[in-house]
Design a protein around this motif. Sequence first.
Motif, PDB file in Angstrom:
ATOM      1  N   THR A 198     -30.564  32.070  -9.946  1.00  0.00           N
ATOM      2  CA  THR A 198     -30.116  31.723 -11.297  1.00  0.00           C
ATOM      3  C   THR A 198     -29.708  32.930 -12.144  1.00  0.00           C
ATOM      4  OG1 THR A 198     -32.386  31.752 -12.149  1.00  0.00           O
ATOM      5  CG2 THR A 198     -31.542  29.642 -11.313  1.00  0.00           C
ATOM      6  N   TYR A 243     -33.443  25.116 -15.530  1.00  0.00           N
ATOM      7  CA  TYR A 243     -32.097  25.698 -15.449  1.00  0.00           C
ATOM      8  C   TYR A 243     -31.047  24.585 -15.344  1.00  0.00           C
ATOM      9  CZ  TYR A 243     -28.203  28.500 -13.662  1.00  0.00           C
ATOM     10  OH  TYR A 243     -26.976  29.093 -13.488  1.00  0.00           O
ATOM     11  N   MET A 267     -31.427  34.366 -17.091  1.00  0.00           N
ATOM     12  CA  MET A 267     -30.481  33.804 -16.144  1.00  0.00           C
ATOM     13  C   MET A 267     -29.293  34.728 -15.926  1.00  0.00           C
ATOM     14  SD  MET A 267     -30.426  29.787 -17.114  1.00  0.00           S
ATOM     15  CE  MET A 267     -29.438  30.125 -18.544  1.00  0.00           C
ATOM     16  N   HIS A 313     -31.103  23.542  -7.470  1.00  0.00           N
ATOM     17  CA  HIS A 313     -31.844  23.415  -8.734  1.00  0.00           C
ATOM     18  C   HIS A 313     -32.789  22.217  -8.784  1.00  0.00           C
ATOM     19  CE1 HIS A 313     -29.174  26.608  -9.803  1.00  0.00           C
ATOM     20  NE2 HIS A 313     -28.141  25.831  -9.564  1.00  0.00           N
TER      21      HIS A 313
END
Length: 135
Positions: free
Chosen positions: A134, A42, A3, A25
């Motif tokens: 991300t 995430y 990430m 997301h």
Amino acid sequence: MTMNENNANTPDLSVPDHLMYSEDHVWIDTSVSPAVLGVTEYAVERLGDLVFIDLPDEGSEVRAGDEPVELESAKAISTMVVPVSGTIKYVNHAVSDDPEVINGDPYGEGWILKIELDDDEPELLDADGYKKVTE
């Protein structure tokens, strides 16, 4: 997937290739009808352990950008922004009964909604595009 390349403490998170994603997301599986939606790993990592989920009613109409699901964790209260328009056909009562299901399996048993889509081609990201969001 990493990430954040600059943070060695950030875990690699799963982004299944067969799903589509929103920048908010949310994952969506459009290969089945009704389409299945949930929050990404995430999002789950960012929110922390979920303790409460407020689901909409089956049969409700939603428009892309609506926030029909409230997610509450020990860290924060957030909403799930749906990236598609349609009719909610099913809600996953198992995740409202036990929000830990999402924490443990966000892309499987942790699905949240099944929506009959109004638009067959929603504007979504593929796995590679979502990974860039991300990073």
